[in-house]
Enzyme design. Sequence first.
Site, PDB file in Angstrom:
ATOM      1  CG  ASP A  36      -0.235  -0.065   2.531  1.00 16.23           C
ATOM      2  OD1 ASP A  36       0.989  -0.323   2.519  1.00 16.23           O
ATOM      3  OD2 ASP A  36      -0.887   0.143   3.559  1.00 16.23           O
ATOM      4  CG  HIS A 242      22.993   3.906 -18.232  1.00 12.65           C
ATOM      5  ND1 HIS A 242      22.106   3.479 -19.194  1.00 12.65           N
ATOM      6  CD2 HIS A 242      23.420   5.126 -18.634  1.00 12.65           C
ATOM      7  CE1 HIS A 242      22.008   4.389 -20.149  1.00 12.65           C
ATOM      8  NE2 HIS A 242      22.801   5.404 -19.822  1.00 12.65           N
ATOM      9  CG  ASP A 259      25.347  11.462 -15.864  1.00 11.64           C
ATOM     10  OD1 ASP A 259      24.551  12.397 -15.700  1.00 11.64           O
ATOM     11  OD2 ASP A 259      25.460  10.855 -16.948  1.00 11.64           O
ATOM     12  CG  ASP A 270      22.028  14.713 -18.239  1.00 13.55           C
ATOM     13  OD1 ASP A 270      22.847  14.250 -17.425  1.00 13.55           O
ATOM     14  OD2 ASP A 270      21.671  14.097 -19.257  1.00 13.55           O
ATOM     15  CG  HIS A 349      28.241   7.430 -24.635  1.00 16.13           C
ATOM     16  ND1 HIS A 349      28.273   8.780 -24.890  1.00 16.13           N
ATOM     17  CD2 HIS A 349      29.192   7.214 -23.682  1.00 16.13           C
ATOM     18  CE1 HIS A 349      29.189   9.362 -24.143  1.00 16.13           C
ATOM     19  NE2 HIS A 349      29.770   8.435 -23.394  1.00 16.13           N
ATOM     20  CG  HIS A 353      20.321  13.272 -24.156  1.00 16.72           C
ATOM     21  ND1 HIS A 353      19.610  14.084 -23.300  1.00 16.72           N
ATOM     22  CD2 HIS A 353      21.342  12.769 -23.415  1.00 16.72           C
ATOM     23  CE1 HIS A 353      20.160  14.064 -22.105  1.00 16.72           C
ATOM     24  NE2 HIS A 353      21.224  13.283 -22.138  1.00 16.72           N
ATOM     25  CG  HIS A 360      17.595  10.513 -22.460  1.00 14.70           C
ATOM     26  ND1 HIS A 360      18.059   9.245 -22.735  1.00 14.70           N
ATOM     27  CD2 HIS A 360      18.625  11.149 -21.843  1.00 14.70           C
ATOM     28  CE1 HIS A 360      19.298   9.113 -22.290  1.00 14.70           C
ATOM     29  NE2 HIS A 360      19.658  10.253 -21.734  1.00 14.70           N
ATOM     30  CD  GLU A 383      25.546  12.703 -22.529  1.00 14.60           C
ATOM     31  OE1 GLU A 383      25.846  11.836 -21.699  1.00 14.60           O
ATOM     32  OE2 GLU A 383      24.380  13.120 -22.699  1.00 14.60           O
ATOM     33  CE1 TYR A 387      32.348   6.828 -19.745  1.00 17.74           C
ATOM     34  CE2 TYR A 387      32.311   6.644 -22.140  1.00 17.74           C
ATOM     35  CZ  TYR A 387      31.900   7.275 -20.981  1.00 17.74           C
ATOM     36  OH  TYR A 387      31.033   8.336 -21.059  1.00 17.74           O
ATOM     37  NE  ARG A 404      28.485  10.413 -18.962  1.00 18.22           N
ATOM     38  CZ  ARG A 404      28.525   9.247 -18.338  1.00 18.22           C
ATOM     39  NH1 ARG A 404      29.321   8.278 -18.788  1.00 18.22           N
ATOM     40  NH2 ARG A 404      27.808   9.034 -17.247  1.00 18.22           N
ATOM     41  CD  GLU A 406      25.334  14.798 -19.555  1.00 15.15           C
ATOM     42  OE1 GLU A 406      24.271  14.641 -20.187  1.00 15.15           O
ATOM     43  OE2 GLU A 406      25.634  14.124 -18.544  1.00 15.15           O
TER      44      GLU A 406
END
Length: 439
Positions: A36, A242, A259, A270, A349, A353, A360, A383, A387, A404, A406
Amino acid sequence: MHNTEFLIRQKRLLEKMQPNSICLVQASNLVTRSRDTEYPFRQDSYFQYLCAFPEPEAWLVLSNHQDYSKELCVLFCLDKDPAMEIWHGRRFGPKQAKQQYPVDRAYALDELDEQLLDLIDGHQHVYFAQGHDHDADDLVFSLLQALRDAPKQSKHAPSSLIDVRIILDEMRLIKSAREIDLMRKAAAVATQAHIRAMQFVEAGKNEYHLEAEIHHEFAMQGAKYPAYSTIVGAGDNACILHYTENNQGLKSGDLVLIDAGCEWQGYASDITRTFPVSGAFSNEQKQLYELVLNAQLAAFNVIKPDNTIKQASDVVIAVITQGLIDLGILKGKLTDNIERQTYRQFYMHGLSHWLGLDVHDVGNYKIDGQDRPLKTGMVLTVEPGIYIAPDADVDSKWCGIGIRIEDNLLITQSGHENLTLAAPKTISDIEALMSKKSG
């Protein structure tokens, strides 16, 4: 955001719809977390875009029917219920909703089936996000069938069903001045959170400590929720794109990739920054970091009206690939490596975006099969990253490094505005900031 903004959006949508059309947009519903309890409620982005009514289980109906003296906007929402409100919080109810939100009429949700049947009757076209919610699909299809089955009652069913997202996605892609203000705020809050993390980090702490610092900064500035699951990847965890476990210790000598972005009045930021746990980059980390930063800055030179994301991406691929060749991580000529896409084992990648109500965000990246030119008012991320997995077939000194960088860019008439410029990203700025630890 003032109701005038939503009224303008509603009018634009109605003008883009075919004559004698009706549009149906459903709000989000509560989602069960366990038994619940529910997940925190977030309004559907399309619904938010058109009226910003903040409650679940609502419907918005827009019509440009020829019989109305003007366009019509109708809201269906949960009715006032003192007993339920004691348990689950206050509701606006139809009367108060009509007073506060940009609608012409408001009804209790219990009246939805009956009223919606009458509202749809006589329209030629229905605009609706088919497939977005199966229960909503069932309701709309049953109402359409009821109209088809009632010719003796002089009912007239619409002859076509059109995806409203085709129109709304294009509208949402170009941000208004007010939307840009909200996105600047989202970017500013997230920037401060990244700065706080840089000043807080030290060996012996955990990834989740950094996550907590970031979320605390969001909340303290009024951005109650992250825009997406925060990534805090230390060491080789940064090589997992991710990664969200955020439960490993921070070690001296490692980099940590964060990130993280917040949501401000529905609009997302972002940002990704990568920095050393110890406060100083090693030689190998510096070389790879400078390569990623140079690639991003090269992309910035291309991000302007009438250019495309692919043009910027091609520049980034060339910079990263040549840099990896120069460092001995890749072998051979630049053209051959690009043709064979050898860089993809280290940069796998996309570059960018759209950004807006969704992290996104909506909007096509191609038009008639061609890459879409950038236009003033678009907001996007840039970004690039590198890696190098722990088991990569390269010199071991590079292994386990993930980087990275971004930023969030607004396309302007003269080029772009970097909404996240204040988040430090040069090696000198990062190391200078981190020398001022918060403890």
